[in-house]
Scaffold this motif. Structure first.
Motif, PDB file in Angstrom:
ATOM      1  N   GLY A   1      33.351  45.861  40.567  1.00 28.50           N
ATOM      2  CA  GLY A   1      32.252  46.835  40.680  1.00 28.50           C
ATOM      3  C   GLY A   1      31.584  46.947  39.312  1.00 28.50           C
ATOM      4  N   PRO A   2      30.796  48.024  39.102  1.00 27.84           N
ATOM      5  CA  PRO A   2      30.118  48.172  37.806  1.00 27.84           C
ATOM      6  C   PRO A   2      31.094  48.195  36.628  1.00 27.84           C
ATOM      7  CG  PRO A   2      29.370  49.858  39.364  1.00 27.84           C
ATOM      8  CD  PRO A   2      30.442  49.081  40.053  1.00 27.84           C
TER       9      PRO A   2
ATOM     10  N   SER B   1      32.673  44.419  36.197  1.00 29.26           N
ATOM     11  CA  SER B   1      31.678  43.442  35.744  1.00 29.26           C
ATOM     12  C   SER B   1      31.242  43.725  34.313  1.00 29.26           C
ATOM     13  CB  SER B   1      30.459  43.443  36.665  1.00 29.26           C
ATOM     14  OG  SER B   1      30.823  42.877  37.896  1.00 29.26           O
TER      15      SER B   1
ATOM     16  N   GLU C   1      38.000  39.708  42.242  1.00 28.73           N
ATOM     17  CA  GLU C   1      37.393  40.677  43.171  1.00 28.73           C
ATOM     18  C   GLU C   1      37.860  40.313  44.574  1.00 28.73           C
ATOM     19  OE1 GLU C   1      35.497  43.569  43.477  1.00 28.73           O
ATOM     20  OE2 GLU C   1      35.795  43.098  45.603  1.00 28.73           O
TER      21      GLU C   1
ATOM     22  N   TYR D   1      30.746  38.718  47.162  1.00 29.97           N
ATOM     23  CA  TYR D   1      29.397  39.272  46.965  1.00 29.97           C
ATOM     24  C   TYR D   1      28.430  38.597  47.931  1.00 29.97           C
ATOM     25  CZ  TYR D   1      31.433  40.920  42.576  1.00 29.97           C
ATOM     26  OH  TYR D   1      32.238  41.521  41.646  1.00 29.97           O
TER      27      TYR D   1
ATOM     28  N   LYS E   1      29.306  49.127  48.630  1.00 36.97           N
ATOM     29  CA  LYS E   1      30.225  50.191  48.221  1.00 36.97           C
ATOM     30  C   LYS E   1      29.565  51.488  48.670  1.00 36.97           C
ATOM     31  CE  LYS E   1      32.664  53.031  45.461  1.00 36.97           C
ATOM     32  NZ  LYS E   1      32.177  54.295  46.038  1.00 36.97           N
TER      33      LYS E   1
ATOM     34  N   ARG F   1      23.716  49.370  46.125  1.00 34.67           N
ATOM     35  CA  ARG F   1      24.891  48.851  45.450  1.00 34.67           C
ATOM     36  C   ARG F   1      25.180  47.378  45.759  1.00 34.67           C
ATOM     37  NH1 ARG F   1      28.682  52.274  43.249  1.00 34.67           N
ATOM     38  NH2 ARG F   1      29.724  50.313  42.780  1.00 34.67           N
TER      39      ARG F   1
ATOM     40  N   TYR G   1      22.959  45.699  43.219  1.00 33.73           N
ATOM     41  CA  TYR G   1      23.314  46.073  41.838  1.00 33.73           C
ATOM     42  C   TYR G   1      24.623  45.381  41.410  1.00 33.73           C
ATOM     43  CZ  TYR G   1      23.942  49.546  38.013  1.00 33.73           C
ATOM     44  OH  TYR G   1      24.083  50.181  36.803  1.00 33.73           O
ATOM     45  N   ASP G   2      25.635  45.487  42.254  1.00 33.74           N
ATOM     46  CA  ASP G   2      26.949  44.966  41.880  1.00 33.74           C
ATOM     47  C   ASP G   2      26.951  43.441  41.840  1.00 33.74           C
ATOM     48  OD1 ASP G   2      27.373  47.681  42.132  1.00 33.74           O
ATOM     49  OD2 ASP G   2      29.338  47.477  43.056  1.00 33.74           O
TER      50      ASP G   2
ATOM     51  N   ILE H   1      28.674  55.893  38.316  1.00 40.35           N
ATOM     52  CA  ILE H   1      28.239  54.569  37.861  1.00 40.35           C
ATOM     53  C   ILE H   1      28.189  54.530  36.336  1.00 40.35           C
ATOM     54  CG2 ILE H   1      26.345  52.879  37.910  1.00 40.35           C
ATOM     55  CD1 ILE H   1      25.711  53.882  40.774  1.00 40.35           C
TER      56      ILE H   1
END
Ligand SMILES: Cc1cc2nc3c(=O)[nH]c(=O)nc-3n(C[C@H](O)[C@H](O)[C@H](O)COP(=O)(O)OP(=O)(O)OC[C@H]3O[C@@H](n4cnc5c(N)ncnc54)[C@H](O)[C@@H]3O)c2cc1C
Length: 403
Positions: free
Chosen positions: A15-16, A19, A36, A40, A44, A105, A108-109, A306
């Motif tokens: 996740g954030p 990473s 992970e 991907y 989330k 998310r 973003y992730d 986050i």
């Protein structure tokens, strides 16, 4: 002669938090593997709100100012005002000096995991870490492989296996459970929400459903939210498990009615735990450091996590780097960075959280509203990170580079 470990650092969870740790360690020139368990793009459960704290972090650490975030498709919606209610009474409603942005998310992730790979980290998707030997710094994965590392970073979220494998003395389970929240959330397609919204609502949402809206007193020690996205409206409630027991589904139904969205009460909400003040002050043991939700790092008032995932990962990456390059003690370096840069802020926010919810429990609405109105600018600044929750003074501890 001692053999060289497989990696300088193994990061568990992408996740954030994970990473960011992998990205920074890669940039520092270390050999990093990130495991992970999902692939991907993975989603989330999250309302995706990025306060200015996160925006500043993304610019400082990833060189991604807002126009670049937009260009990369990481911003889904921008809220330029907000409204705060206690029950159905509107306490505050105004334009924001700086907006709240909203991200999705899964995008973003995925983007951040790519950045970590570009920085040189090996990303292993679809690999579950099943066991961790903290003393010998070995992780075992679902495919039966074992990897050694100089440091292990547990970024595996709120259900963290890494945290659960630490001794109780390292994590204080009683404090953890007392401050653990639970959230329920529904994503309602915007067009449907607009068409099926009831006129009977006691809170009338803004025209065009563009105003992020927070509502206190819809559950105990928690709040409800209606957050706009481009295609969807995110409606949720979250509060401390200990204070709400099993009542949250009923509270969500009542909340949907209050905001005129009871047409959606038969839809099954998604549920997920939420850190709400259960941060661990010394989240390190032998060769292992916890970051992000795994260590309970989120805003004790809002559950915003986050930014805290990014920031704890940054502090952990620096601790690992110092450990490898200078021999500094790993756990001690991380906990001292946390205690200098983050924990005092969380403690101050926790005191404010306790004050607000004790006032609500005691139905002391009038003094609470008066206080909220007089301090609103400073509280918003603290939420956005331009002030500290410590006496609302200007303070850069949350934002400064570690060196
Ligand atoms: C309903 C809800 C709404 C929220 N809204 C907001 C918001 O608007 N703004 C905000 O800032 N925060 C919000 N949060 C909080 C935010 O989502 C979290 O704080 C944030 O995702 C934490 O990031 P993380 O990297 O620590 O963990 P996560 O994002 O949970 O990532 C952990 C990763 O670890 C992986 N993993 C787990 N176990 C293993 C294993 N054994 N091996 C390998 N991989 C593993 C998981 O698959 C996952 O990808 C919200 C949370 C909830 C529940």
């Amino acid at each position: 002669m001692e053999s060289r470990p497989d990696y300088d650092a193994v990061v568990i969870g992408g996740g954030p938090a994970g990473s960011t740790a992998a990205y920074l360690l890669g940039r520092f020139g270390h050999r990093v593997a990130l495991f992970e368990r999902q692939r991907y793009p993975r989603d989330k459960l999250c309302a995706g709100c990025l306060s200015q704290k996160s925006v500043r972090f993304l610019e400082r650490v990833y060189s991604l100012p807002v126009p670049a975030l937009r260009k990369e498709g990481l911003l889904d919606f921008t809220g330029t005002d907000y409204a705060l209610y206690i029950g159905s009474n509107r306490v505050l409603a105004e334009d924001l000096a700086e907006p709240f942005h909203f991200t999705r998310r899964e995008r973003y992730d995925t983007y951040l995991a790519h950045k970590a790979a570009e920085a040189g980290a090996e990303i292993h998707e679809g690999v579950d870490v099943t066991a961790i030997d903290h003393v010998n710094r070995i992780v075992t994965t679902s495919d039966g492989e074992q990897y050694t590392a100089r440091a292990i970073i547990g970024a595996d979220g709120i259900h963290s296996r890494v945290r659960r494998s630490l001794p109780d003395s390292a994590i204080d389970p009683e404090r953890w459970n007392k401050n653990l929240g639970w959230a329920l959330e529904l994503a309602i397609p915007r067009e449907e929400a607009e068409v099926r919204m009831s006129e009977e609502a006691t809170i009338r949402l803004s025209d065009g459903l563009t105003t992020p809206c927070l509502v206190l007193d819809v559950c105990r020690w928690g709040y409800g939210w209606v957050f706009p996205n481009r295609e969807e409206i995110i409606v949720g409630i979250g509060g401390l498990i200990e204070k709400n027991r099993r009542g949250l589904p009923d509270r969500l139904r009542e909340f949907l009615k209050v905001v005129g969205l009871s047409a959606f009460e038969e839809r099954k909400p998604a549920g997920w735990p939420l850190p709400f003040g259960n941060y661990i002050t010394s989240p390190a043991y032998e060769g292992t450091l916890l970051v992000g939700d795994a260590g309970g790092f989120a805003s004790p008032i809002l559950g915003e996590g986050i930014f805290y995932a990014h920031r704890t990962a940054e502090l952990a990456a620096h601790a690992v780097d110092r450990h490898i390059t200078t021999g500094a003690p790993l756990a001690g370096t991380y906990t001292s960075l946390l205690n200098r840069r983050l924990i005092p802020e969380l403690q101050a926010e926790m005191r404010l959280r306790d004050f607000i919810y004790r006032c609500l429990d005691a139905r002391m609405y009038i003094p609470l509203v008066a206080l909220m109105r007089t301090t609103r600018r400073r509280v918003i600044d603290a939420v956005q990170g331009s002030r500290s929750f410590r006496r609302f003074r200007h303070d850069e501890d949350l934002h400064t580079a570690v060196w």
